[in-house]
Write a protein that holds these residues in place. Sequence first.
Motif, PDB file in Angstrom:
ATOM      1  N   THR A  56       0.834  -1.208   0.000  1.00 13.48           N
ATOM      2  CA  THR A  56       0.000   0.000   0.000  1.00 13.48           C
ATOM      3  C   THR A  56       0.868   1.256   0.000  1.00 13.48           C
ATOM      4  O   THR A  56       0.637   2.189  -0.771  1.00 13.48           O
ATOM      5  N   VAL A  57       1.877   1.267   0.856  1.00 10.42           N
ATOM      6  CA  VAL A  57       2.766   2.429   0.946  1.00 10.42           C
ATOM      7  C   VAL A  57       3.596   2.552  -0.333  1.00 10.42           C
ATOM      8  O   VAL A  57       3.714   3.643  -0.908  1.00 10.42           O
ATOM      9  N   ALA A  58       4.159   1.444  -0.800  1.00 10.54           N
ATOM     10  CA  ALA A  58       4.983   1.482  -2.017  1.00 10.54           C
ATOM     11  C   ALA A  58       4.176   1.977  -3.216  1.00 10.54           C
ATOM     12  O   ALA A  58       4.657   2.807  -4.002  1.00 10.54           O
ATOM     13  N   GLU A  59       2.953   1.497  -3.347  1.00  8.45           N
ATOM     14  CA  GLU A  59       2.083   1.910  -4.453  1.00  8.45           C
ATOM     15  C   GLU A  59       1.809   3.420  -4.400  1.00  8.45           C
ATOM     16  O   GLU A  59       1.840   4.106  -5.422  1.00  8.45           O
ATOM     17  N   THR A  60       1.554   3.930  -3.206  1.00  8.79           N
ATOM     18  CA  THR A  60       1.303   5.365  -3.028  1.00  8.79           C
ATOM     19  C   THR A  60       2.546   6.174  -3.402  1.00  8.79           C
ATOM     20  O   THR A  60       2.452   7.185  -4.100  1.00  8.79           O
ATOM     21  N   LEU A  61       3.714   5.736  -2.943  1.00  7.33           N
ATOM     22  CA  LEU A  61       4.953   6.452  -3.251  1.00  7.33           C
ATOM     23  C   LEU A  61       5.258   6.428  -4.745  1.00  7.33           C
ATOM     24  O   LEU A  61       5.644   7.455  -5.317  1.00  7.33           O
ATOM     25  N   ARG A  62       5.069   5.282  -5.379  1.00  6.52           N
ATOM     26  CA  ARG A  62       5.301   5.192  -6.834  1.00  6.52           C
ATOM     27  C   ARG A  62       4.403   6.182  -7.583  1.00  6.52           C
ATOM     28  O   ARG A  62       4.862   6.879  -8.492  1.00  6.52           O
ATOM     29  N   ALA A  63       3.130   6.216  -7.209  1.00  8.06           N
ATOM     30  CA  ALA A  63       2.194   7.122  -7.887  1.00  8.06           C
ATOM     31  C   ALA A  63       2.596   8.581  -7.685  1.00  8.06           C
ATOM     32  O   ALA A  63       2.574   9.376  -8.626  1.00  8.06           O
ATOM     33  N   LEU A  64       2.987   8.942  -6.457  1.00  8.50           N
ATOM     34  CA  LEU A  64       3.384  10.321  -6.189  1.00  8.50           C
ATOM     35  C   LEU A  64       4.641  10.701  -6.976  1.00  8.50           C
ATOM     36  O   LEU A  64       4.740  11.819  -7.490  1.00  8.50           O
ATOM     37  N   CYS A  65       5.574   9.782  -7.088  1.00 11.81           N
ATOM     38  CA  CYS A  65       6.818  10.057  -7.828  1.00 11.81           C
ATOM     39  C   CYS A  65       6.596  10.056  -9.335  1.00 11.81           C
ATOM     40  O   CYS A  65       6.974  11.013 -10.022  1.00 11.81           O
ATOM     41  N   ASP A  66       6.009   8.988  -9.836  1.00 17.59           N
ATOM     42  CA  ASP A  66       5.980   8.741 -11.273  1.00 17.59           C
ATOM     43  C   ASP A  66       4.811   9.397 -12.002  1.00 17.59           C
ATOM     44  O   ASP A  66       4.946   9.789 -13.154  1.00 17.59           O
ATOM     45  N   THR A  67       3.674   9.515 -11.344  1.00 17.86           N
ATOM     46  CA  THR A  67       2.484  10.040 -11.998  1.00 17.86           C
ATOM     47  C   THR A  67       2.182  11.475 -11.580  1.00 17.86           C
ATOM     48  O   THR A  67       1.876  12.319 -12.416  1.00 17.86           O
ATOM     49  N   GLU A  68       2.282  11.741 -10.277  1.00 17.51           N
ATOM     50  CA  GLU A  68       1.897  13.058  -9.763  1.00 17.51           C
ATOM     51  C   GLU A  68       3.056  14.055  -9.724  1.00 17.51           C
ATOM     52  O   GLU A  68       2.847  15.229  -9.468  1.00 17.51           O
ATOM     53  N   GLY A  69       4.284  13.604  -9.970  1.00 19.70           N
ATOM     54  CA  GLY A  69       5.424  14.508 -10.076  1.00 19.70           C
ATOM     55  C   GLY A  69       5.812  15.223  -8.795  1.00 19.70           C
ATOM     56  O   GLY A  69       6.237  16.376  -8.837  1.00 19.70           O
ATOM     57  N   ALA A  70       5.699  14.565  -7.661  1.00 19.77           N
ATOM     58  CA  ALA A  70       6.126  15.185  -6.403  1.00 19.77           C
ATOM     59  C   ALA A  70       7.637  15.403  -6.423  1.00 19.77           C
ATOM     60  O   ALA A  70       8.392  14.555  -6.897  1.00 19.77           O
ATOM     61  N   ASP A  71       8.051  16.547  -5.930  1.00 25.34           N
ATOM     62  CA  ASP A  71       9.475  16.850  -5.807  1.00 25.34           C
ATOM     63  C   ASP A  71      10.027  16.317  -4.485  1.00 25.34           C
ATOM     64  O   ASP A  71      11.155  15.840  -4.423  1.00 25.34           O
ATOM     65  N   LEU A  72       9.215  16.422  -3.441  1.00 22.96           N
ATOM     66  CA  LEU A  72       9.594  16.000  -2.098  1.00 22.96           C
ATOM     67  C   LEU A  72       8.404  15.282  -1.489  1.00 22.96           C
ATOM     68  O   LEU A  72       7.275  15.747  -1.601  1.00 22.96           O
ATOM     69  N   ILE A  73       8.677  14.136  -0.853  1.00 21.54           N
ATOM     70  CA  ILE A  73       7.632  13.417  -0.132  1.00 21.54           C
ATOM     71  C   ILE A  73       8.112  13.197   1.297  1.00 21.54           C
ATOM     72  O   ILE A  73       9.209  12.670   1.511  1.00 21.54           O
ATOM     73  N   LEU A  74       7.302  13.632   2.250  1.00 24.12           N
ATOM     74  CA  LEU A  74       7.548  13.337   3.653  1.00 24.12           C
ATOM     75  C   LEU A  74       6.565  12.254   4.054  1.00 24.12           C
ATOM     76  O   LEU A  74       5.365  12.387   3.827  1.00 24.12           O
ATOM     77  N   ILE A  75       7.067  11.173   4.639  1.00 20.14           N
ATOM     78  CA  ILE A  75       6.232  10.042   5.020  1.00 20.14           C
ATOM     79  C   ILE A  75       6.262   9.915   6.531  1.00 20.14           C
ATOM     80  O   ILE A  75       7.325   9.716   7.119  1.00 20.14           O
ATOM     81  N   THR A  76       5.108  10.056   7.171  1.00 18.83           N
ATOM     82  CA  THR A  76       5.028   9.947   8.627  1.00 18.83           C
ATOM     83  C   THR A  76       4.434   8.599   8.994  1.00 18.83           C
ATOM     84  O   THR A  76       3.445   8.170   8.411  1.00 18.83           O
ATOM     85  N   GLY A  77       5.045   7.941   9.953  1.00 15.39           N
ATOM     86  CA  GLY A  77       4.501   6.697  10.480  1.00 15.39           C
ATOM     87  C   GLY A  77       5.078   5.454   9.838  1.00 15.39           C
ATOM     88  O   GLY A  77       5.639   5.478   8.746  1.00 15.39           O
ATOM     89  N   GLY A  78       4.959   4.352  10.572  1.00 15.69           N
ATOM     90  CA  GLY A  78       5.360   3.055  10.064  1.00 15.69           C
ATOM     91  C   GLY A  78       6.841   2.755  10.104  1.00 15.69           C
ATOM     92  O   GLY A  78       7.311   1.852   9.427  1.00 15.69           O
ATOM     93  N   THR A  79       7.610   3.503  10.905  1.00 13.09           N
ATOM     94  CA  THR A  79       9.061   3.302  10.923  1.00 13.09           C
ATOM     95  C   THR A  79       9.572   2.629  12.194  1.00 13.09           C
ATOM     96  O   THR A  79      10.776   2.501  12.380  1.00 13.09           O
TER      97      THR A  79
END
Length: 180
Positions: A56-79
């Motif tokens: 679920t997390v990997a899919e969200t990150l891939r979409a933000l990077c590859d499709t939505e063009g995010a420059d920076l992603i901050l991920i809170t939780g799950g560490t």
Amino acid sequence: MTSARAAHIAIVTVSDRAAAGIYEDKGGPGAEDWLRATITSPMRITRKIVPDGRETVAETLRALCDTEGADLILITGGTGPAPRDLTPEAMADVMEKELPGFGEEMRRASLREVPTAILSRQTAGIRGQTLMITIPGKPSAIATCLDAVFAAVPYCLDLIGAARIDTDPARITAFRPKAK
């Protein structure tokens, strides 16, 4: 002179309870408040809440990077070390380059405040033109961690071809080497 494009910054909260509406997300708003108080250049912030889980997390990150063009992603939780804490594994599935110094410095800064910071598995990495950084979910801990590492973020974004961001030097002085 043309104006630079606004940076697209995504904040992803990883939490089963927040995704189900059982728990109020404090990490996402805390991270956004910190960014808005620190970054002076134009930016667009997107916030998402997803349940714990590697895919679920990997899919969200891939979409933000590859499709939505995010420059920076901050991920809170799950560490943390709990069984459902799989954010670092999801990051490993997605990133092309790891930047372990981010996690090392965030843990070092956090250890000055709480002995349990050693349990954190925070990291950072790059996918294409996106920098991804895992941060805690508690707003005061988010500030501790971002205060410790953010001076390097603008130059990292420059190096990977992401949008330029500038910071308020009264809060964080972004480090960029002087031109030769």
